[in-house]
Design a protein around this motif. Structure first.
Motif, PDB file in Angstrom:
ATOM      1  N   ILE A 191      30.403  35.606 -47.451  1.00 33.67           N
ATOM      2  CA  ILE A 191      30.329  36.905 -48.126  1.00 33.67           C
ATOM      3  C   ILE A 191      28.916  37.159 -48.628  1.00 33.67           C
ATOM      4  CG2 ILE A 191      31.220  38.239 -50.078  1.00 33.67           C
ATOM      5  CD1 ILE A 191      33.777  36.495 -49.846  1.00 33.67           C
ATOM      6  N   VAL A 192      28.257  36.136 -49.111  1.00 28.13           N
ATOM      7  CA  VAL A 192      26.895  36.267 -49.603  1.00 28.13           C
ATOM      8  C   VAL A 192      25.946  36.079 -48.429  1.00 28.13           C
ATOM      9  CG1 VAL A 192      25.199  35.406 -51.258  1.00 28.13           C
ATOM     10  CG2 VAL A 192      27.641  35.313 -51.802  1.00 28.13           C
ATOM     11  N   SER A 193      25.225  37.113 -48.050  1.00 23.64           N
ATOM     12  CA  SER A 193      24.428  37.094 -46.830  1.00 23.64           C
ATOM     13  C   SER A 193      23.350  36.013 -46.835  1.00 23.64           C
ATOM     14  CB  SER A 193      23.772  38.460 -46.617  1.00 23.64           C
ATOM     15  OG  SER A 193      22.943  38.784 -47.710  1.00 23.64           O
ATOM     16  N   LYS A 194      22.835  35.677 -48.000  1.00 28.62           N
ATOM     17  CA  LYS A 194      21.766  34.675 -48.053  1.00 28.62           C
ATOM     18  C   LYS A 194      22.254  33.290 -47.645  1.00 28.62           C
ATOM     19  CE  LYS A 194      22.387  33.575 -52.979  1.00 28.62           C
ATOM     20  NZ  LYS A 194      21.734  33.553 -54.310  1.00 28.62           N
ATOM     21  N   ARG A 195      23.568  33.111 -47.578  1.00 29.61           N
ATOM     22  CA  ARG A 195      24.117  31.830 -47.160  1.00 29.61           C
ATOM     23  C   ARG A 195      24.100  31.658 -45.640  1.00 29.61           C
ATOM     24  NH1 ARG A 195      24.910  27.917 -51.134  1.00 29.61           N
ATOM     25  NH2 ARG A 195      26.235  28.659 -52.815  1.00 29.61           N
TER      26      ARG A 195
END
Length: 305
Positions: A158-162
């Motif tokens: 969900i968190v794009s930076k991941r």
């Protein structure tokens, strides 16, 4: 290779398999297993087979048990309902974790079977004994599970930076797969081959090719196969260091050290060719020839020095 990137998450939780510690611990467990297996081979060469509870065996079983515990914890803890999760025993399970768990359980289940085999038939004269083959299959299965788990997390994050983090984790598990693949060549690497040389040539040509093409098609980086080869090489330097400490400080075996395969040139060729050659059969033939040629020169250099 096309990857489905659409997801359907019913409830958005603010955690993933990295934040709960699953993937880094599983990666550590696989690396520990790799170190333990090579250490066990060196132990048998240097000291012989003495006990089921030798230090290398305890090290390997501890690594496998840690992978099993972390996998079970992850299955219970992960309550997300993404497009990729499957129903398993009333739970929603990320398939990669299930594959890792299966591989680890299969491996540790055959530990007592291996001990029984030795009691009935004596010491194996080759790494390719029946129980050992099952163990190698189980370890490579766990590594493939790590790749699947990392890549699915990349897609459902969900968190794009991941996303880049999970792609890098998939790269690491691919290096682990390559390392475990090369265990099939351990008796050649230690200079105690039982089977004909042509089998060594065939495996040396095919095994790196499979791992490099897999990660080159999965990973978005233009140099993912090369990075995988560098991680593989770093793991072997860590192995050499550990065997040296084991032998010099504790007298736990390790004087016998393997010659690792030269995979850098094959990896570079993979990155250069995988997006330029649409014919996978031709790609495989070219990479296999490069792998064989590079290692032939490498082995001759090592033996001459």
């Amino acid at each position: 290779m096309s990857i489905i990137t659409s997801t359907s998450v019913k409830e958005k939780q603010n955690y993933d398999l990295w934040s709960i510690g699953a993937l880094p611990l599983l990666a550590l467990g696989l690396v520990s297993g790799f170190l333990g297996v090579y250490w066990d081979i060196a132990w048998h060469i240097d000291k012989g087979r003495d006990s089921f509870w030798s230090p290398p065996h305890i090290f390997i079983y501890t690594a496998l048990l840690s992978v099993i515990v972390v996998s079970i914890y992850t299955i219970v803890r992960d309550k997300r309902e993404s497009f990729y999760h499957i129903k398993f025993m009333g739970l929603r399970v990320q398939p990669g974790i299930l594959i890792i768990l299966f591989g680890a359980v299969l491996d540790i289940a055959f530990a007592p079977a291996d001990e029984l085999w030795h009691r009935l038939y004596g010491i194996d004269v080759t790494l390719w004994g029946p129980m050992h083959l099952v163990a190698l299959l189980a370890l490579t299965t766990a590594a493939i599970g790590g790749i699947v788990a990392s890549w699915l997390e990349h897609n459902i994050s969900i968190v794009s930076k991941r996303k880049s983090l999970f792609a890098s984790t998939a790269l690491f598990f691919s290096a682990a797969l390559l390392t475990l693949h090369m265990l099939w060549l351990a008796e050649y690497a230690y200079g105690i081959p039982v089977f004909p040389t042509w089998i060594h040539i065939a495996l040396l040509a095919s095994l790196p090719t499979f791992a490099f093409v897999l990660i080159a098609k999965l990973h978005p980086s233009n140099w993912s196969a090369t990075l995988c080869a560098l991680i593989y090489t770093a793991l072997h330097f860590a192995l050499i260091a550990w065997l040296g400490v084991s032998n010099s400080q504790f007298d736990w075996g390790g004087a016998s050290q393997p010659i690792w395969a030269n995979v850098i040139l094959t990896a570079i060729a993979t990155d250069l060719l995988v997006k330029r050659l649409s014919n996978n059969f031709l790609l495989g033939i070219i990479l296999a020839l490069i792998s064989f040629g590079a290692n032939l020169l490498f082995y001759e250099f090592v033996q001459s020095n």
